[in-house]
Write a protein that holds these residues in place. Structure first.
Motif, PDB file in Angstrom:
ATOM      1  N   THR A  94       0.858  -1.186   0.000  1.00 39.52           N
ATOM      2  CA  THR A  94       0.000   0.000   0.000  1.00 39.52           C
ATOM      3  C   THR A  94       0.896   1.240   0.000  1.00 39.52           C
ATOM      4  OG1 THR A  94      -0.039   0.103   2.409  1.00 39.52           O
ATOM      5  CG2 THR A  94      -1.806  -1.177   1.330  1.00 39.52           C
ATOM      6  N   ALA A  95       0.308   2.390  -0.260  1.00 40.54           N
ATOM      7  CA  ALA A  95       1.074   3.636  -0.285  1.00 40.54           C
ATOM      8  C   ALA A  95       1.749   3.901   1.060  1.00 40.54           C
ATOM      9  CB  ALA A  95       0.163   4.804  -0.670  1.00 40.54           C
ATOM     10  N   THR A  96       1.063   3.597   2.150  1.00 42.32           N
ATOM     11  CA  THR A  96       1.632   3.830   3.483  1.00 42.32           C
ATOM     12  C   THR A  96       2.858   2.957   3.715  1.00 42.32           C
ATOM     13  OG1 THR A  96      -0.543   4.411   4.348  1.00 42.32           O
ATOM     14  CG2 THR A  96       1.131   3.777   5.958  1.00 42.32           C
ATOM     15  N   ILE A  97       2.754   1.671   3.386  1.00 41.47           N
ATOM     16  CA  ILE A  97       3.880   0.752   3.569  1.00 41.47           C
ATOM     17  C   ILE A  97       5.017   1.138   2.628  1.00 41.47           C
ATOM     18  CG2 ILE A  97       4.622  -1.649   3.308  1.00 41.47           C
ATOM     19  CD1 ILE A  97       2.930  -1.167   5.822  1.00 41.47           C
ATOM     20  N   ALA A  98       4.702   1.474   1.381  1.00 42.30           N
ATOM     21  CA  ALA A  98       5.735   1.879   0.422  1.00 42.30           C
ATOM     22  C   ALA A  98       6.491   3.101   0.928  1.00 42.30           C
ATOM     23  CB  ALA A  98       5.112   2.156  -0.939  1.00 42.30           C
ATOM     24  N   ALA A  99       5.770   4.059   1.479  1.00 48.57           N
ATOM     25  CA  ALA A  99       6.420   5.263   2.020  1.00 48.57           C
ATOM     26  C   ALA A  99       7.332   4.903   3.187  1.00 48.57           C
ATOM     27  CB  ALA A  99       5.373   6.283   2.450  1.00 48.57           C
ATOM     28  N   HIS A 100       6.870   3.997   4.044  1.00 45.26           N
ATOM     29  CA  HIS A 100       7.680   3.588   5.189  1.00 45.26           C
ATOM     30  C   HIS A 100       9.003   2.967   4.733  1.00 45.26           C
ATOM     31  CE1 HIS A 100       8.966   1.932   8.984  1.00 45.26           C
ATOM     32  NE2 HIS A 100       8.974   0.729   8.456  1.00 45.26           N
ATOM     33  N   PHE A 101       8.948   2.121   3.701  1.00 46.28           N
ATOM     34  CA  PHE A 101      10.148   1.441   3.230  1.00 46.28           C
ATOM     35  C   PHE A 101      10.902   2.228   2.160  1.00 46.28           C
ATOM     36  CE2 PHE A 101       7.892  -2.187   5.108  1.00 46.28           C
ATOM     37  CZ  PHE A 101       8.907  -2.701   5.891  1.00 46.28           C
ATOM     38  N   ILE A 103      10.006   3.056  -0.979  1.00 46.96           N
ATOM     39  CA  ILE A 103       9.923   2.536  -2.351  1.00 46.96           C
ATOM     40  C   ILE A 103       8.695   3.113  -3.034  1.00 46.96           C
ATOM     41  CG2 ILE A 103      11.073   0.377  -1.701  1.00 46.96           C
ATOM     42  CD1 ILE A 103       8.266  -0.953  -2.029  1.00 46.96           C
ATOM     43  N   LYS A 104       8.641   2.920  -4.333  1.00 41.03           N
ATOM     44  CA  LYS A 104       7.461   3.306  -5.106  1.00 41.03           C
ATOM     45  C   LYS A 104       6.703   2.020  -5.428  1.00 41.03           C
ATOM     46  CE  LYS A 104       9.028   7.609  -7.019  1.00 41.03           C
ATOM     47  NZ  LYS A 104      10.272   7.986  -6.550  1.00 41.03           N
ATOM     48  N   SER A 105       5.492   1.939  -4.925  1.00 40.32           N
ATOM     49  CA  SER A 105       4.693   0.724  -4.995  1.00 40.32           C
ATOM     50  C   SER A 105       4.563   0.187  -6.422  1.00 40.32           C
ATOM     51  CB  SER A 105       3.317   0.997  -4.392  1.00 40.32           C
ATOM     52  OG  SER A 105       2.564  -0.177  -4.346  1.00 40.32           O
ATOM     53  N   MET A 106       4.181   1.032  -7.333  1.00 36.97           N
ATOM     54  CA  MET A 106       3.937   0.553  -8.698  1.00 36.97           C
ATOM     55  C   MET A 106       5.237   0.244  -9.438  1.00 36.97           C
ATOM     56  SD  MET A 106       0.857   0.015  -8.475  1.00 36.97           S
ATOM     57  CE  MET A 106       0.746  -0.766 -10.069  1.00 36.97           C
ATOM     58  N   GLU A 107       6.330   0.900  -9.088  1.00 39.87           N
ATOM     59  CA  GLU A 107       7.622   0.526  -9.681  1.00 39.87           C
ATOM     60  C   GLU A 107       8.003  -0.878  -9.225  1.00 39.87           C
ATOM     61  OE1 GLU A 107      10.752   3.374  -9.025  1.00 39.87           O
ATOM     62  OE2 GLU A 107       9.649   4.965 -10.072  1.00 39.87           O
ATOM     63  N   TRP A 108       7.773  -1.169  -7.934  1.00 40.59           N
ATOM     64  CA  TRP A 108       8.046  -2.516  -7.434  1.00 40.59           C
ATOM     65  C   TRP A 108       7.175  -3.527  -8.173  1.00 40.59           C
ATOM     66  CZ3 TRP A 108       5.055  -6.357  -5.425  1.00 40.59           C
ATOM     67  CH2 TRP A 108       5.740  -7.462  -4.938  1.00 40.59           C
ATOM     68  N   ALA A 109       5.895  -3.214  -8.324  1.00 41.76           N
ATOM     69  CA  ALA A 109       4.970  -4.127  -9.013  1.00 41.76           C
ATOM     70  C   ALA A 109       5.397  -4.342 -10.460  1.00 41.76           C
ATOM     71  CB  ALA A 109       3.546  -3.576  -8.949  1.00 41.76           C
ATOM     72  N   ASP A 110       5.758  -3.262 -11.156  1.00 39.56           N
ATOM     73  CA  ASP A 110       6.199  -3.395 -12.551  1.00 39.56           C
ATOM     74  C   ASP A 110       7.416  -4.302 -12.655  1.00 39.56           C
ATOM     75  OD1 ASP A 110       4.157  -1.735 -13.422  1.00 39.56           O
ATOM     76  OD2 ASP A 110       5.431   0.056 -13.542  1.00 39.56           O
ATOM     77  N   HIS A 111       8.365  -4.142 -11.731  1.00 33.34           N
ATOM     78  CA  HIS A 111       9.562  -4.975 -11.740  1.00 33.34           C
ATOM     79  C   HIS A 111       9.202  -6.441 -11.480  1.00 33.34           C
ATOM     80  CE1 HIS A 111      13.722  -6.148 -11.262  1.00 33.34           C
ATOM     81  NE2 HIS A 111      13.398  -6.722 -10.111  1.00 33.34           N
TER      82      HIS A 111
END
Length: 183
Positions: A94-101, A103-111
């Motif tokens: 989620t956006a909250t977890i991505a911000a905590h770590f 990272i960019k959520s959708m970039e991770w998903a695309d990869h």
């Protein structure tokens, strides 16, 4: 009389957002979140919660004898492992977890999708906000790759190969031991 021990202040922290974690501050805190199994529905308080002190996961705090007992009391059976037929669910944070770590959520998903496609696997992007119930998505999945979703734990219980980037679920994990530890 000796020096009285000064009481440490403690904070009670609940669920989200995760960018407030005070580990670096040294201030003791309690983290309350939905449990991995038979978790409560939001606002209903009808299931189990995970409560930990000074961390997000209970890291070896339970006496070993209690670990199988907690799993047994939950009365959850592990489905036999299924062949990895069907699409792989890609579950970004989620956006909250991505911000905590950081990272960019959708970039991770695309990869993750590119890696799976490169391996010849069909993928389905599954966001936490998806209208489809998680159980239905898992039922048709051949595998789950999640950044840190409980969906990966649910998939393992249902016999679907799963892996998390951040979290306890790793490819090849001993499912029963992992589930007992998470209970």
């Amino acid at each position: 009389m000796g020096h009285a021990e000064q009481a440490q202040p403690s904070r009670l922290l609940c669920c989200s957002p995760c960018n407030w974690l005070p580990e670096a501050s040294g201030v003791p805190y309690w983290h309350i979140d939905h449990g991995y199994f038979k978790r409560s529905e939001p606002e209903k308080f009808d299931g189990y919660y995970r409560i930990t002190k000074n961390g997000l996961v209970l890291m070896g705090a339970l006496p070993p004898a209690l670990i199988p007992l907690r799993w047994q009391l939950l009365d959850i059976g592990l489905a036999p492992m299924r062949p990895p037929l069907g699409p792989v669910l890609i579950c970004p944070p989620t956006a909250t977890i991505a911000a905590h770590f950081g990272i960019k959520s959708m970039e991770w998903a695309d990869h993750a999708i590119q890696e799976a496609n490169h391996a010849g696997l069909e993928t389905i992007l599954r966001l936490k906000s998806s209208a489809e119930p998680a159980a239905e998505a898992i039922a048709r999945a051949g595998g789950v790759v999640a950044y840190n979703s409980n969906l990966a734990v649910d998939a393992l219980v249902q016999g679907v190969t799963a892996s998390q980037v951040v979290g306890p679920v790793r490819h090849g994990s001993d499912r029963l031991s992992l589930c007992m530890w998470l209970a």
